[in-house]
Design an enzyme around this catalytic site. Structure first.
Site, short mmCIF file in Angstrom:
data_model
loop_
_atom_site.label_atom_id
_atom_site.label_comp_id
_atom_site.label_asym_id
_atom_site.label_seq_id
_atom_site.Cartn_x
_atom_site.Cartn_y
_atom_site.Cartn_z
N SER A 188 0.84 -1.19 0.00
CA SER A 188 0.00 0.00 0.00
C SER A 188 0.88 1.25 0.00
O SER A 188 1.67 1.45 -0.92
CB SER A 188 -0.95 -0.04 1.20
OG SER A 188 -1.97 0.92 1.09
N ASP B 195 -9.35 -4.96 -5.50
CA ASP B 195 -8.84 -3.99 -4.52
C ASP B 195 -9.78 -2.80 -4.44
O ASP B 195 -10.01 -2.10 -5.44
CB ASP B 195 -7.44 -3.54 -4.92
CG ASP B 195 -6.71 -2.82 -3.80
OD1 ASP B 195 -7.34 -2.01 -3.11
OD2 ASP B 195 -5.51 -3.09 -3.62
N HIS C 221 -7.35 -5.40 -1.11
CA HIS C 221 -6.29 -4.68 -0.41
C HIS C 221 -5.90 -5.49 0.83
O HIS C 221 -6.71 -6.18 1.43
CB HIS C 221 -6.82 -3.31 0.00
CG HIS C 221 -5.79 -2.23 0.06
ND1 HIS C 221 -5.17 -1.73 -1.06
CD2 HIS C 221 -5.25 -1.55 1.11
CE1 HIS C 221 -4.31 -0.78 -0.72
NE2 HIS C 221 -4.34 -0.66 0.60
#
Length: 400
Positions: A250, A325, A358
């Site tokens: 991330s 995601d 994610h």
């Protein structure tokens, strides 16, 4: 006959989370947040969800609580949720094929003949199915909270090493995610850190200053300080700092990518301009690269994106991103990989993970352990293992 309230409540919760794991809407923004908050865990550990549904249904049946109309409806919901979790599990199991294709496309189909080390043939299925949160390995030690800067606990790092003190170990430096405002060094990517350490690597996972304590380029300066620390102190841990990979998830993927694309840039090295901060390669997991999907009107502007720093001398990259995601767009990762391939003279491996959300690196899962295998293969290829492996240890495509 009593209605099984506990069974109905647990089934409803699992069904709710399963919807967001399988459907995973990315628009509008509120639904995207719900998709991540409720769907991420079961998306990575669907086998546990199926086991819980089966066990709770069997217990309710043994207690004679399934005779009412409401109970039978709950069983139907549990069955539908189990089907959804099976879909999620199937997507995760397909990751090995996606990683294999990405390695073939990025390194060439002959890459297996150029990797000398034996690669893992069997994934830790007991951990994946039953104990996805179990990280520690008997042969690996974690040395916590080593200071690399003057910012207190935000300038601490952990070192992961095999207990038999390997020599000339390659190094992986990892930066956590958290939108530059949260997160910690002992949360994500631990299956990767422990696995590589067990294979003889020195792995480093570092904290860095967060908002509002600092803003860009403060985070990036800290990242460069970690690289400089490894260059100076890595040999004391048996490492060869000339073989240094940088990785992140991330926001950490943004930082790792910028580190790889800005070697020895004095603007990110105030006070330690002479330190060598070049890296061998970068590994970026579900990162932000050119489109900051998440900035709100009242938030500070995002830091400059890696896409603006791409140049012909960029080192090799491995980029992995999930198709579901909800927080960082897969389109942004796809575009970043394409730009690297157009501009850079180095290898670019881009793995698009079916159904990946994610934070897919929190647990041992079929998805992330396939990515771990891909990272190990990419690293071995990058380190220049050019001799074919003996037939007894050569990795077969079926293992991917």
């Amino acid at each position: 006959m009593a209605f099984p309230i506990g069974y109905a409540a647990s089934t409803a919760l699992i069904a709710w989370c399963t919807f967001f794991a399988v459907i995973a809407p990315r628009r509008p923004r509120p639904l995207a947040h719900l998709s991540f908050l409720f769907g991420m865990v079961l998306n990575e550990v669907p086998f546990l969800g199926i086991i819980v549904l089966a066990a709770s249904t069997a217990l309710a049946a043994a207690q004679g609580d399934l005779g009412s109309t409401g109970a039978r409806a709950t069983v139907a919901v549990a069955a539908a949720a189990a089907v959804g979790l099976a879909v999620s599990a199937w997507r995760g199991l397909r990751t090995d094929q996606a990683v294999a294709r990405a390695l073939d496309e990025g390194l060439g189909t002959e890459w297996r003949d150029r990797v000398r080390i034996p690669l893992r043939r069997h994934r830790p299925w007991v951990r994946i199915v039953l104990l996805p949160g179990m990280m520690r390995r008997r042969g690996v030690q974690r040395i916590p909270d080593i200071s690399y800067g003057d910012a207190g606990r935000r300038n601490l790092l952990d070192v992961y090493l095999r207990r038999d003190a390997p020599r000339d170990a390659p190094v992986l430096i990892y930066f956590h995610g958290g939108h530059y405002s949260g997160g910690a060094k002992n949360r994500e990517a631990r299956p990767l850190l422990y696995h590589l350490a067990a294979q003889g690597w020195m792995c480093v996972s570092a904290n860095y200053r967060l908002r509002p304590q600092t803003s860009f380029p403060g985070h990036q300066i800290d990242a460069k300080k970690v690289i400089a620390w490894v260059r100076e102190h890595g040999s004391a841990y048996g490492a060869d700092p000339s073989k240094l990979f940088v990785a992140g998830s991330s926001a950490g993927a943004n930082m790792a990518s910028l580190c790889a694309l800005t070697p020895n840039d004095p603007s990110f090295q105030p006070g330690f301009e002479s330190a060598d901060t070049s890296v061998t390669a970068a590994i970026s997991l579900y990162g932000y690269y050119g489109h900051y999907f998440g900035t709100q009107p009242d938030e500070p502007p995002p830091p400059p994106q890696p896409q603006g720093y791409v140049h012909p001398g960029a080192p090799p990259f491995l980029i992995a991103h999930g198709t579901k995601d909800a927080l960082g767009t897969v389109e942004g990762a796809r575009n970043f990989a394409a730009q690297l391939r157009r501009t850079s003279g180095s290898a670019v491996v881009y793995a698009e993970l079916p159904g990946g959300q994610h934070a897919f690196d929190i647990f041992h899962s079929a998805r992330f352990d396939a990515v771990v295998d891909g990272v190990e293969a990419f690293a071995a290829w990058t380190l220049g293992a050019r001799q074919p492996a003996p037939d007894a240890t050569r990795q077969d495509l079926s293992d991917y």
